[in-house]
Design a protein around this motif. Structure first.
Motif, PDB file in Angstrom:
ATOM      1  N   ALA A   6       0.848  -1.190   0.000  1.00  0.00           N
ATOM      2  CA  ALA A   6       0.000   0.000   0.000  1.00  0.00           C
ATOM      3  C   ALA A   6       0.888   1.246   0.000  1.00  0.00           C
ATOM      4  O   ALA A   6       0.627   2.208  -0.717  1.00  0.00           O
ATOM      5  CB  ALA A   6      -0.908   0.010   1.228  1.00  0.00           C
ATOM      6  N   TYR A   9       2.550   1.597  -3.418  1.00  0.00           N
ATOM      7  CA  TYR A   9       1.554   2.042  -4.403  1.00  0.00           C
ATOM      8  C   TYR A   9       1.359   3.547  -4.282  1.00  0.00           C
ATOM      9  O   TYR A   9       1.344   4.279  -5.267  1.00  0.00           O
ATOM     10  CB  TYR A   9       0.225   1.322  -4.178  1.00  0.00           C
ATOM     11  CG  TYR A   9      -0.907   1.841  -5.045  1.00  0.00           C
ATOM     12  CD1 TYR A   9      -1.058   1.397  -6.354  1.00  0.00           C
ATOM     13  CD2 TYR A   9      -1.819   2.787  -4.559  1.00  0.00           C
ATOM     14  CE1 TYR A   9      -2.077   1.876  -7.160  1.00  0.00           C
ATOM     15  CE2 TYR A   9      -2.834   3.276  -5.365  1.00  0.00           C
ATOM     16  CZ  TYR A   9      -2.964   2.821  -6.656  1.00  0.00           C
ATOM     17  OH  TYR A   9      -3.975   3.291  -7.451  1.00  0.00           O
ATOM     18  N   TRP A  10       1.216   4.009  -3.061  1.00  0.00           N
ATOM     19  CA  TRP A  10       0.988   5.446  -2.845  1.00  0.00           C
ATOM     20  C   TRP A  10       2.198   6.269  -3.300  1.00  0.00           C
ATOM     21  O   TRP A  10       2.048   7.325  -3.901  1.00  0.00           O
ATOM     22  CB  TRP A  10       0.675   5.695  -1.367  1.00  0.00           C
ATOM     23  CG  TRP A  10       0.428   7.137  -1.036  1.00  0.00           C
ATOM     24  CD1 TRP A  10       1.163   7.928  -0.216  1.00  0.00           C
ATOM     25  CD2 TRP A  10      -0.649   7.957  -1.527  1.00  0.00           C
ATOM     26  NE1 TRP A  10       0.627   9.191  -0.157  1.00  0.00           N
ATOM     27  CE2 TRP A  10      -0.486   9.236  -0.956  1.00  0.00           C
ATOM     28  CE3 TRP A  10      -1.719   7.752  -2.396  1.00  0.00           C
ATOM     29  CZ2 TRP A  10      -1.350  10.298  -1.215  1.00  0.00           C
ATOM     30  CZ3 TRP A  10      -2.575   8.800  -2.661  1.00  0.00           C
ATOM     31  CH2 TRP A  10      -2.395  10.052  -2.077  1.00  0.00           C
ATOM     32  N   ASN A  13       2.084   6.444  -7.015  1.00  0.00           N
ATOM     33  CA  ASN A  13       1.036   7.392  -7.362  1.00  0.00           C
ATOM     34  C   ASN A  13       1.549   8.830  -7.232  1.00  0.00           C
ATOM     35  O   ASN A  13       1.400   9.645  -8.148  1.00  0.00           O
ATOM     36  CB  ASN A  13      -0.146   7.130  -6.405  1.00  0.00           C
ATOM     37  CG  ASN A  13      -1.327   8.027  -6.644  1.00  0.00           C
ATOM     38  OD1 ASN A  13      -1.297   8.856  -7.551  1.00  0.00           O
ATOM     39  ND2 ASN A  13      -2.362   7.887  -5.854  1.00  0.00           N
ATOM     40  N   LEU A  14       2.210   9.133  -6.100  1.00  0.00           N
ATOM     41  CA  LEU A  14       2.714  10.495  -5.893  1.00  0.00           C
ATOM     42  C   LEU A  14       3.750  10.877  -6.950  1.00  0.00           C
ATOM     43  O   LEU A  14       3.766  12.008  -7.422  1.00  0.00           O
ATOM     44  CB  LEU A  14       3.346  10.613  -4.503  1.00  0.00           C
ATOM     45  CG  LEU A  14       2.389  10.676  -3.328  1.00  0.00           C
ATOM     46  CD1 LEU A  14       3.161  10.865  -2.034  1.00  0.00           C
ATOM     47  CD2 LEU A  14       1.391  11.827  -3.494  1.00  0.00           C
TER      48      LEU A  14
ATOM     49  N   TYR B  94      -9.879  10.475  -5.892  1.00  0.00           N
ATOM     50  CA  TYR B  94      -9.947  10.242  -4.447  1.00  0.00           C
ATOM     51  C   TYR B  94     -11.332  10.540  -3.904  1.00  0.00           C
ATOM     52  O   TYR B  94     -11.839   9.837  -3.042  1.00  0.00           O
ATOM     53  CB  TYR B  94      -8.911  11.100  -3.722  1.00  0.00           C
ATOM     54  CG  TYR B  94      -7.548  10.952  -4.322  1.00  0.00           C
ATOM     55  CD1 TYR B  94      -6.795   9.804  -4.094  1.00  0.00           C
ATOM     56  CD2 TYR B  94      -7.029  11.924  -5.170  1.00  0.00           C
ATOM     57  CE1 TYR B  94      -5.553   9.637  -4.676  1.00  0.00           C
ATOM     58  CE2 TYR B  94      -5.785  11.772  -5.748  1.00  0.00           C
ATOM     59  CZ  TYR B  94      -5.052  10.625  -5.509  1.00  0.00           C
ATOM     60  OH  TYR B  94      -3.836  10.460  -6.091  1.00  0.00           O
ATOM     61  N   PHE B 471      -4.009  14.422   0.861  1.00  0.00           N
ATOM     62  CA  PHE B 471      -2.562  14.218   0.806  1.00  0.00           C
ATOM     63  C   PHE B 471      -1.852  14.403   2.152  1.00  0.00           C
ATOM     64  O   PHE B 471      -0.672  14.116   2.263  1.00  0.00           O
ATOM     65  CB  PHE B 471      -1.939  15.133  -0.260  1.00  0.00           C
ATOM     66  CG  PHE B 471      -2.309  14.708  -1.652  1.00  0.00           C
ATOM     67  CD1 PHE B 471      -1.515  13.813  -2.349  1.00  0.00           C
ATOM     68  CD2 PHE B 471      -3.478  15.162  -2.248  1.00  0.00           C
ATOM     69  CE1 PHE B 471      -1.868  13.393  -3.619  1.00  0.00           C
ATOM     70  CE2 PHE B 471      -3.836  14.750  -3.522  1.00  0.00           C
ATOM     71  CZ  PHE B 471      -3.030  13.855  -4.203  1.00  0.00           C
ATOM     72  N   ARG B 554      -6.537   6.189  -0.517  1.00  0.00           N
ATOM     73  CA  ARG B 554      -5.297   6.200  -1.291  1.00  0.00           C
ATOM     74  C   ARG B 554      -5.017   4.859  -1.960  1.00  0.00           C
ATOM     75  O   ARG B 554      -4.125   4.769  -2.797  1.00  0.00           O
ATOM     76  CB  ARG B 554      -4.127   6.510  -0.365  1.00  0.00           C
ATOM     77  CG  ARG B 554      -4.168   7.935   0.161  1.00  0.00           C
ATOM     78  CD  ARG B 554      -3.076   8.104   1.190  1.00  0.00           C
ATOM     79  NE  ARG B 554      -2.937   9.501   1.576  1.00  0.00           N
ATOM     80  CZ  ARG B 554      -1.938   9.935   2.320  1.00  0.00           C
ATOM     81  NH1 ARG B 554      -1.016   9.093   2.738  1.00  0.00           N
ATOM     82  NH2 ARG B 554      -1.863  11.210   2.642  1.00  0.00           N
ATOM     83  N   LEU B 555      -5.749   3.822  -1.570  1.00  0.00           N
ATOM     84  CA  LEU B 555      -5.480   2.494  -2.129  1.00  0.00           C
ATOM     85  C   LEU B 555      -6.139   2.322  -3.475  1.00  0.00           C
ATOM     86  O   LEU B 555      -7.156   2.941  -3.758  1.00  0.00           O
ATOM     87  CB  LEU B 555      -6.015   1.420  -1.178  1.00  0.00           C
ATOM     88  CG  LEU B 555      -5.277   1.289   0.143  1.00  0.00           C
ATOM     89  CD1 LEU B 555      -5.910   0.183   0.955  1.00  0.00           C
ATOM     90  CD2 LEU B 555      -3.812   1.002  -0.098  1.00  0.00           C
ATOM     91  N   PRO B 556      -5.569   1.439  -4.317  1.00  0.00           N
ATOM     92  CA  PRO B 556      -6.258   1.149  -5.579  1.00  0.00           C
ATOM     93  C   PRO B 556      -7.514   0.348  -5.277  1.00  0.00           C
ATOM     94  O   PRO B 556      -7.692  -0.139  -4.163  1.00  0.00           O
ATOM     95  CB  PRO B 556      -5.241   0.306  -6.352  1.00  0.00           C
ATOM     96  CG  PRO B 556      -4.379  -0.315  -5.306  1.00  0.00           C
ATOM     97  CD  PRO B 556      -4.344   0.644  -4.161  1.00  0.00           C
TER      98      PRO B 556
END
Lengths: 96, 562
Positions: A6, A9-10, A13-14, B94, B471, B554-556
């Motif tokens: 997790a 992944y984040w 993404n960032l 989001y 964020f 924030r997770l897929p």
């Protein structure tokens, strides 16, 4: 999904979001506003380059940015879906 | 057929279509009423978002504004499209994942606070009301000019139509009507643009024609060079050079971008798609549909400006074309023969200039100025109405959900049933339509200005609160509330000071750091960010459950259920 994947992944993404926002800022604020007079010395057909970026080019770039984002996020999602059983793979895939 | 008959035909056909869609897509639950059941396909949502977004201001006023601002008009173009990049990358996915109905819903739940929710309700209602009044006024202008009915009758017709499909269908009705309205408005915008581009440059694509050579009939040479020369000769600012200071253009552009990403009626559209992936896709489609109009508008601006100068400057007043006289009767164009030579002098020097041109005329009268067929002229009326009504409907829905869902159901009367909530939502839309209609008929003089300020307010209140909520896991209610209040008050205070308290100081010397009130929202956004982050640092962390929510969005994967 494990905490570790997790987290990566984040991070992935960032990274995508920040690099695309870098382009967003560069094309609109840097080329379209701050350097517009400098770029105006270059001409393409009937357009001065700075003027063209400000009134046309930046908008095309915005469209491309959002579609690149869609593509990259789909890829990131797929990566984590396939490897959700193996978080090490996912973390490594993300580093590439 | 005359223009008027064509206009009636187009308006009746398009209104019939909207009503048909409204009946077909009636809403039966709050879920359908608020977010169209969350089942809108991304392509349709992209079109609906584009129509929702492109208001009477984009359709009627923007090209005209640009044609008078020249290169400085850029901040509208980049500001109102660049904001979608922020929306797509920082908010839409989001918020969809979060899976609620409204923006105050997100603020209230994320910041676990009724006060935060109520502040968000207040901001959403103020921003949307300011904006909706402008739409009703736009609809009124189109009706009164093209159908020659009284402005009041025009506004009442517009209100009735919006009322009908918004009350019946809620978000579901609004969404599918907006899809139809997008098609109408883009067709109505593009057809005259293509005609004019062909006529002046032989190039059917306005985006290219804008940088092409003029045909011999129009004097040859590159269009923009000719426009620059004309402007210089007549003492206007050179079209492709900037007049405003760089920092002001920078701040206005940023304020419009942050504001776009913070406008509740746009954000709410991303709650209507089935999942996160579709939220990203529909943001992309929306931007494409918007970009079609936004890349054409600067071309229209340059064509119209050149054509206007060519057509009216230094001609005998007794020989003006027919459109000139028609628009004179609406006071959108006015001639005073200062030197009594019987000719129109249209020049930059205010002492000698004899022609006053309202900027709205550049789009509305453009087809007539270019002498296009009457069905093309009539299209513009249908397009302007589609733009005004689609945006008005989206805004009214925000007001209605803010009242029935956030104020009543989630704050004051948590025990009401879904059926009662739906009834309150419909009553709220009804009341909002009446108030908006009243201001459409009796517009406060400053509506046009205030609409631009809605962006500054949205930028300084919602945008940072939502972005930090996603964020910054550490962001707590104290920080968010302090930030929203400071950002909103600072921006509103600055605008009110220069527009109402001391308008004499409203110039580059009087402004803080040379930033005009239009651009101050950017500073408001920064103040909001700084205040939020510093207050959050010195106050308690948000509760564990809230941090858990932030981790989840924030997770897929699939969105949480509505």
């Amino acid at each position: 999904m494990s905490d570790e994947s997790a987290h990566s992944y984040w991070k992935g993404n960032l990274k995508i979001v920040l690099s695309l926002l870098g382009v967003w800022f560069f094309i609109s604020f840097v080329c379209g506003i701050l350097l517009v007079d400098v770029l105006d010395s270059i001409r393409i057909g009937g357009f001065k380059l700075g003027f063209w970026i400000a009134q046309q080019g930046s908008i095309y770039v915005f469209v491309v940015l959002v579609f690149v984002y869609i593509k990259l996020m789909d890829r990131l999602d797929a990566q984590y879906k396939d490897s959700s059983t193996n978080s090490d793979n996912a973390a490594r895939g993300e580093m590439e | 057929m005359s223009v008027q008959i064509w206009t009636f035909t187009f308006i009746i056909l398009s209104f019939g279509l909207y009503i048909g869609i409204a009946i077909w897509s009636r809403a039966s639950s709050t879920n359908e009423f608020y977010v169209a059941g969350g089942g809108v396909p991304p392509l349709a949502n992209g079109m609906a978002t584009a129509a929702d977004w492109m208001s009477a201001a984009s359709f009627i006023s923007m090209a005209g504004l640009i044609s008078f601002l020249g290169r400085d008009g850029t901040f509208y173009l980049m500001g109102w499209t660049g904001g979608y990049v922020l929306l797509a990358l920082l908010l839409a996915p989001y918020l969809r994942k979060f899976g609620k109905f409204t923006v105050p819903d997100f603020i209230g739940d994320r910041y676990y606070s009724r006060s935060a929710r109520l502040i968000a309700v207040f901001c959403a209602i103020v921003i949307s009301f300011v904006y909706v009044c402008g739409q009703m006024q736009g609809a009124g202008i189109v009706f009164s000019r093209f159908l020659e009915v009284d402005l009041t009758v025009g506004v009442v017709i517009g209100m009735t139509i919006v009322f009908f499909y918004a009350v019946l269908g809620g978000m579901k009705g609004i969404t599918y009507t907006q899809v139809a309205q997008y098609c109408v408005l883009i067709f109505a915008f593009m057809v005259p643009a293509i005609f004019i581009s062909l006529m002046m440059t032989d190039n059917p694509i306005p985006q290219l024609g804008f940088g092409s050579q003029l045909t011999d009939e129009f004097g040859g040479g590159y269009l923009l060079d000719r426009l620059d020369n004309l402007s210089r000769d007549l003492g206007f600012a050179v079209y492709t050079e900037g007049q405003k200071s760089t920092q002001d253009v920078f701040f206005i552009t940023a304020a419009l971008m942050f504001g776009t990403a913070g406008l509740p009626h746009v954000i709410i559209r991303f709650f209507t798609v089935p999942n996160v992936r579709d939220a990203r896709r529909s943001a992309g489609f929306a931007l494409v549909f918007i970009a079609i109009l936004y890349t054409t508008a600067p071309a229209v601006a340059a064509f119209a400006r050149t054509n206007l100068i060519d057509t009216v400057n230094n001609i005998e007043y007794s020989e003006v074309p027919e459109w000139f006289t028609t628009w004179e009767s609406t006071n959108l164009i006015a001639f005073t023969d200062k030197n009594n030579d019987g000719r129109i002098q249209y020049v930059g020097d205010p002492e000698r200039n004899e022609l006053q041109v309202n900027r709205d005329i550049m789009v509305l009268a453009n087809p007539e100025i270019a002498d296009l067929p009457s069905w093309v002229v009539a299209l513009v009326a249908a397009g302007g109405l589609a733009a005004a009504l689609s945006t008005a409907a989206g805004l009214l829905l925000v007001i209605s959900t803010a009242v029935s869902h956030d104020l009543l159901k989630r704050s004051l009367m948590p025990d009401i049933s879904e059926k009662q909530e739906l009834l309150y939502a419909r009553i709220a839309i009804f009341v909002a339509v009446l108030i908006a209609g009243y201001y459409g008929i009796n517009p406060p003089a400053y509506v046009a200005q205030v609409v631009a300020f809605a962006f500054g307010l949205a930028a300084a209140s919602f945008f940072p609160a939502i972005v930090l909520g996603i964020f910054q896991k550490r962001m707590n209610k104290e920080g968010a509330i302090a930030g929203m209040v400071c950002g909103f008050l600072f921006t509103a205070g600055y605008i009110i000071f220069f527009k109402f308290i001391d308008p004499a100081a409203d110039n580059a010397e009087g402004w803080l750091f040379g930033i005009s009130p239009e651009g101050i929202g950017t500073l408001g956004t920064l103040i909001n960010l700084v205040v939020s982050l510093s207050v959050a640092r010195f106050t308690a962390e948000p509760p564990r459950e809230v941090q858990q929510i932030v981790e989840t969005i924030r997770l897929p994967g699939e969105a949480m259920e509505h």
